[in-house]
Write a protein that holds these residues in place. Sequence first.
Motif, PDB file in Angstrom:
ATOM      1  N   TYR A   1       0.811  -1.220   0.000  1.00  0.00           N
ATOM      2  CA  TYR A   1       0.000   0.000   0.000  1.00  0.00           C
ATOM      3  C   TYR A   1       0.846   1.274   0.000  1.00  0.00           C
ATOM      4  O   TYR A   1       0.319   2.360  -0.283  1.00  0.00           O
ATOM      5  CB  TYR A   1      -0.942   0.004   1.198  1.00  0.00           C
ATOM      6  CG  TYR A   1      -1.991  -1.072   1.106  1.00  0.00           C
ATOM      7  CD1 TYR A   1      -3.050  -0.967   0.207  1.00  0.00           C
ATOM      8  CD2 TYR A   1      -1.906  -2.208   1.901  1.00  0.00           C
ATOM      9  CE1 TYR A   1      -4.005  -1.964   0.114  1.00  0.00           C
ATOM     10  CE2 TYR A   1      -2.859  -3.210   1.802  1.00  0.00           C
ATOM     11  CZ  TYR A   1      -3.905  -3.093   0.911  1.00  0.00           C
ATOM     12  OH  TYR A   1      -4.845  -4.081   0.804  1.00  0.00           O
TER      13      TYR A   1
ATOM     14  N   PRO B   1       3.272   2.236  -2.176  1.00  0.00           N
ATOM     15  CA  PRO B   1       3.305   2.877  -3.502  1.00  0.00           C
ATOM     16  C   PRO B   1       1.992   3.542  -3.885  1.00  0.00           C
ATOM     17  O   PRO B   1       1.950   4.346  -4.825  1.00  0.00           O
ATOM     18  CB  PRO B   1       3.621   1.712  -4.447  1.00  0.00           C
ATOM     19  CG  PRO B   1       4.290   0.701  -3.597  1.00  0.00           C
ATOM     20  CD  PRO B   1       3.617   0.811  -2.266  1.00  0.00           C
ATOM     21  N   LEU B   2       0.896   3.199  -3.190  1.00  0.00           N
ATOM     22  CA  LEU B   2      -0.384   3.846  -3.441  1.00  0.00           C
ATOM     23  C   LEU B   2      -0.560   5.101  -2.597  1.00  0.00           C
ATOM     24  O   LEU B   2      -1.316   6.005  -2.960  1.00  0.00           O
ATOM     25  CB  LEU B   2      -1.527   2.872  -3.155  1.00  0.00           C
ATOM     26  CG  LEU B   2      -1.506   1.570  -3.959  1.00  0.00           C
ATOM     27  CD1 LEU B   2      -2.639   0.653  -3.509  1.00  0.00           C
ATOM     28  CD2 LEU B   2      -1.620   1.855  -5.453  1.00  0.00           C
TER      29      LEU B   2
ATOM     30  N   PRO C   1       2.126   8.560  -3.900  1.00  0.00           N
ATOM     31  CA  PRO C   1       1.658   9.527  -4.902  1.00  0.00           C
ATOM     32  C   PRO C   1       0.762  10.625  -4.337  1.00  0.00           C
ATOM     33  O   PRO C   1       0.810  11.767  -4.809  1.00  0.00           O
ATOM     34  CB  PRO C   1       0.894   8.647  -5.902  1.00  0.00           C
ATOM     35  CG  PRO C   1       1.578   7.330  -5.808  1.00  0.00           C
ATOM     36  CD  PRO C   1       1.914   7.169  -4.349  1.00  0.00           C
TER      37      PRO C   1
ATOM     38  N   SER D   1       4.014   6.385 -10.921  1.00  0.00           N
ATOM     39  CA  SER D   1       2.937   5.753 -11.697  1.00  0.00           C
ATOM     40  C   SER D   1       3.215   4.267 -11.895  1.00  0.00           C
ATOM     41  O   SER D   1       2.330   3.422 -11.731  1.00  0.00           O
ATOM     42  CB  SER D   1       2.794   6.454 -13.048  1.00  0.00           C
ATOM     43  OG  SER D   1       1.794   5.834 -13.826  1.00  0.00           O
TER      44      SER D   1
ATOM     45  N   CYS E   1       5.162   2.364 -10.022  1.00  0.00           N
ATOM     46  CA  CYS E   1       5.096   1.675  -8.723  1.00  0.00           C
ATOM     47  C   CYS E   1       3.657   1.448  -8.267  1.00  0.00           C
ATOM     48  O   CYS E   1       3.318   0.377  -7.750  1.00  0.00           O
ATOM     49  CB  CYS E   1       5.860   2.477  -7.672  1.00  0.00           C
ATOM     50  SG  CYS E   1       7.640   2.495  -7.898  1.00  0.00           S
ATOM     51  N   SER E   2       2.808   2.458  -8.452  1.00  0.00           N
ATOM     52  CA  SER E   2       1.412   2.303  -8.034  1.00  0.00           C
ATOM     53  C   SER E   2       0.691   1.284  -8.910  1.00  0.00           C
ATOM     54  O   SER E   2      -0.136   0.503  -8.418  1.00  0.00           O
ATOM     55  CB  SER E   2       0.689   3.653  -8.072  1.00  0.00           C
ATOM     56  OG  SER E   2       0.681   4.206  -9.379  1.00  0.00           O
TER      57      SER E   2
ATOM     58  N   ASN F   1      -2.537   7.114 -13.094  1.00  0.00           N
ATOM     59  CA  ASN F   1      -2.843   7.363 -11.689  1.00  0.00           C
ATOM     60  C   ASN F   1      -3.221   8.828 -11.527  1.00  0.00           C
ATOM     61  O   ASN F   1      -2.350   9.692 -11.455  1.00  0.00           O
ATOM     62  CB  ASN F   1      -1.637   7.026 -10.810  1.00  0.00           C
ATOM     63  CG  ASN F   1      -1.940   7.161  -9.320  1.00  0.00           C
ATOM     64  OD1 ASN F   1      -2.957   7.737  -8.928  1.00  0.00           O
ATOM     65  ND2 ASN F   1      -1.070   6.635  -8.487  1.00  0.00           N
TER      66      ASN F   1
ATOM     67  N   ALA G   1       9.096   4.098  -2.579  1.00  0.00           N
ATOM     68  CA  ALA G   1       7.968   3.533  -3.331  1.00  0.00           C
ATOM     69  C   ALA G   1       8.426   2.351  -4.176  1.00  0.00           C
ATOM     70  O   ALA G   1       7.770   1.303  -4.210  1.00  0.00           O
ATOM     71  CB  ALA G   1       7.331   4.605  -4.211  1.00  0.00           C
TER      72      ALA G   1
END
Length: 315
Positions: A6, A8-9, A12, A43, A45-46, A191, A293
């Motif tokens: 979570y 990497p989410l 950003p 982007s 990574c997420s 993202n 991340a």
Amino acid sequence: MHVLVYLPLLIPALAAVAARPLAARLEPRQATWLLTVATVALSACSSAALALLVASAAARAPLLAVLGGYSQRVLRHGDPVSAVTGVAAAVLLTAGAVAVAVMARRRARALAESYRRAARLHAGEGIVVVPGPAIEAYALPGWPGRIVVSGRLLQVLDDRGREALLAHEQAHLAGRHHLFTTVAHLAAAANPLLLPLARAVDYTVERWADEHAARITGDRRLVAATIAQVALLATPRRRRMPAASLGMDHARARRVSVAWAGPVPRRVAALLAPPPPSRTLLLAAAGLAIAIAGASALQAARDLHALLELAGAIH
């Protein structure tokens, strides 16, 4: 994996808050590179984190567990990603992929049109003067690129103002600024939390060109005055290529506070101040956040791989 995946989410969202201060504090060339790289890296990574959530939830589906030879008991105990979370991640991942495809198509068509237009224009020293009452100037990417300026604008500006204007637009072409903005917006399409970073890149390439014009003319106040003059006289138009003008499209943004003002007041204020210094610590801190991340996504992938191996061995 359930904690690391979570990060990497989350990062950003933090980067979106930091985008505007970074754009204002960093030297424009450094800010452009940093924000563009950050947008692409975060982007990726997420998207990887969403893919891991989808894979983790999918592996626990009875049919896929049987086909893969995984122990559902081990998967449930080792990685409690719910089916709802997996479905939500799959929807976001799909939506991001579609948004990137749409954005890529639109930008590719705009760039192709720009190259075709530049090839058709006959210019003296790369400058095309167009007739008419409009007040406009922009850099047209191509091979070679062109600077398009209305004759009316050249009449309004004095010699020094024209020098500042052309130096600004030449910086856009020489620096390939349209590539920075295109890459940043493509990454942000995957993202939407990263949209503030992409918009900050739109601003920093303008600041990059401003600083170039200030170095060429040797007069920061002249460039600031030219930006303000063109912004006030500008003819609103629909721009097809990003980061191509002296900033006149933003003339309608007038606010009292410079900190939250539109791009033109912020750019003018920056030019009236001393040149921005290089901030190594700020760059290092931003780089560390990107590295965290990436490391989190990589470790989450390793954890999922190890869990799947264990579930397969026990089964």
